[in-house]
Design an enzyme around this catalytic site. Structure first.
Site, mmCIF file in Angstrom:
data_model
loop_
_atom_site.group_PDB
_atom_site.id
_atom_site.type_symbol
_atom_site.label_atom_id
_atom_site.label_comp_id
_atom_site.label_asym_id
_atom_site.label_seq_id
_atom_site.Cartn_x
_atom_site.Cartn_y
_atom_site.Cartn_z
ATOM 1 N N SER A 345 18.287 23.779 -18.437
ATOM 2 C CA SER A 345 19.027 22.729 -17.726
ATOM 3 C C SER A 345 18.157 21.528 -17.373
ATOM 4 O O SER A 345 16.960 21.669 -17.100
ATOM 5 C CB SER A 345 19.617 23.299 -16.432
ATOM 6 O OG SER A 345 20.490 24.365 -16.689
ATOM 7 N N HIS A 432 24.786 25.878 -10.725
ATOM 8 C CA HIS A 432 24.344 27.190 -11.189
ATOM 9 C C HIS A 432 23.997 28.123 -10.032
ATOM 10 O O HIS A 432 24.349 29.307 -10.058
ATOM 11 C CB HIS A 432 23.151 27.039 -12.137
ATOM 12 C CG HIS A 432 23.515 26.426 -13.451
ATOM 13 N ND1 HIS A 432 24.359 27.041 -14.348
ATOM 14 C CD2 HIS A 432 23.164 25.239 -14.022
ATOM 15 C CE1 HIS A 432 24.499 26.276 -15.423
ATOM 16 N NE2 HIS A 432 23.787 25.179 -15.241
#
Length: 493
Positions: A345, A432
């Site tokens: 990410s 997340h």
């Protein structure tokens, strides 16, 4: 009276019509706005009259899109669309024509319509107050349940009925999602629109419940129109060519999207996955169009390297948690050897956060390391300005281990300890970690692209989805503690 004649008689005041009832267009094919109507692209001045005052007035101020008379007529027709005396069919016809007229309106006139829907379709305050008092008096008595029902009914606004009237039309959901998306830029500077926005978010949360969504795989064999939307909506790593998108849909990749039956062929959110035998530490090989496909027989790790929401009008409606769970279940069934599920990410908020907090981070830095940092940047003691200037020279960071180490410490602190209103400061981390993942590993120069350097000095992060710990780590976050791997814990100041 037919729907067309009804709307032409009244709502013609919303948009200019000729004698045949058609929209007045200029030579370029654009909607013609009467002189002085204020119907340009500007959504409204910084200071303006309240909507109720405009409705009660007799003249229009120069900067206003609609005259008071026009505004009153549009309000009447919005109310007529949900008139309890008309049939559902007639109400649908009226809503349909309103959608068609809205499509030809200028932004300023659309905004007037938003204001009417937001401010003039509220619950009756007297009925709410009375029902609330009755409910409070009934608490603890046999009448409590009935009083609660009456209170709930009293608080339901006519605005909800108006939205429902639009939603039942074939293109009604698309219309409402686009309307809310168009309204988003004006919410901060015009709080009057918040009631409509919040009502729409609530309704969308019901209409787009994950129980109604279908998980579909997007592949190279999918319709071209769907693949084109993948290119259009990709928000993390821009798709540069058809070869690029083909690489992302290769045999060792998977792409899944959530779809709603009322928006066919339109992914609401999609995730791109690489199936490999290790935890990826760089986006470069994953996006390498010339790289050979990985051996699926050896794949042990699923790397989620891009998750993109496609509908700005559905902001606030969460799909991500359910999407990842469904994708994990689907991949586990197809590839039983998979053991690890992680992301690669970006850290989009890192640079801006460090720019504002470099001085604080220097104060947290142990004295010995701060002295080493000063020697590395050529100024002792180093100031925030000195360090930030040195960090801007990304090409030299590899050869300056002290500066590199300090940046990693700051990133670990940012991801593992920085909270805003109880939630992780970084937007991707918020997503997340809110799903129960943990901060697993920082990757130096994981994204050396100009975008990666601009956002996070090239750093990327792996978030690990340990399926046995998701609930525990989500609860931990609710208590204000971010789940991080031991290596990240050791890096924090």
């Amino acid at each position: 009276m037919s729907a067309t004649s009804w709307i032409s008689r009244k709502v013609a005041y919303l948009f200019p019509l000729d004698r045949k009832g058609l929209l007045v267009m200029d030579a370029a094919g654009s909607l013609q706005t009467p002189a002085g109507s204020g119907g340009g692209a500007t959504a409204g001045p910084a200071s303006e009259r309240p909507t109720r005052e405009r409705l009660a007035a007799s003249r229009r101020h120069r900067e206003e899109a609609m005259s008071p008379r026009m505004l009153r007529l549009v309000l009447d027709e919005l109310k007529a669309t949900i008139d309890p005396r008309i049939s559902e069919v007639e109400g649908g016809r009226r809503a349909q024509v309103l959608i068609e007229r809205y499509a030809g309106a200028t932004v300023a006139r659309r905004r007037d319509m938003w204001l009417l829907m937001s401010e003039m379709f509220t619950a009756d305050p007297d009925k709410v107050k009375s029902a609330q008092a009755k409910f409070a008096a009934a608490v603890g008595t046999p009448d409590e349940a009935a009083a609660e029902v009456q209170y709930r009914r009293a608080t339901v606004s006519p605005r909800r009925r108006l939205l429902q009237r639009f939603s039942v039309l074939p293109e009604g959901i698309r219309f409402l999602v686009d309307l809310r998306a168009e309204m988003q830029p004006y919410l901060k500077k015009d709080r009057r629109l918040q009631a409509l926005d919040v009502e729409m978010e609530y309704m969308f949360s019901t209409w787009f419940d994950v129980g109604f969504l279908e998980l579909q795989r997007i592949s190279w064999d999918s319709p071209a129109s769907l693949v084109e939307k993948l290119i259009k909506y990709e928000a993390v790593h821009d798709i540069r060519s058809w070869a690029d998108v083909k690489n992302r849909l290769d045999s060792d990749r998977r792409c899944y999207g959530f779809f709603h039956p009322r928006l066919p062929g339109e992914p609401l959110i999609f995730v791109e996955v690489a199936l490999i035998d290790h935890m990826a530490d760089s986006i470069t090989p994953l996006l390498d169009e010339q790289a050979a496909a990985s051996d699926l027989g050896k794949a042990t790790t699923a790397i989620f390297y891009s998750i993109s929401n496609t509908q700005n009008g559905l902001r606030g409606v969460s799909f991500g948690d359910s999407l990842i769970k469904r994708v994990v279940e689907t991949l586990s069934a197809e590839f039983p050897r998979l053991r690890h599920f992680a992301t690669l990410s970006p850290i989009p908020g890192l640079r801006s956060w460090l720019t504002q907090n470099a001085a604080r981070m220097l104060e947290l830095t142990p004295e010995k390391e701060r002295a080493e940092l000063g020697r590395a940047v050529g100024f002792e003691p180093p100031s925030a300005a000195h360090v930030l200037q040195a960090l801007d020279k990304a090409e030299s960071l590899e050869a300056r281990p002290v500066l590199r180490r300090w940046l990693l410490h700051c990133a670990a602190h940012y991801l593992g300890r920085e909270l805003v209103e109880g939630k992780p400061a970084d937007p991707v981390a918020r997503f997340h970690l809110g799903n129960g993942a943990r901060v697993e590993r920082l990757n130096w120069m994981g994204d050396p692209s100009p975008k990666g350097i601009k956002q996070s000095f090239g750093l990327m992060v792996n978030y690990l989805y340990d399926l046995k710990r998701l609930d525990r780590q989500r609860d931990q976050l609710a208590e204000g503690k971010i789940a991080v791997a031991p290596s990240i814990e050791d890096m924090q100041f």
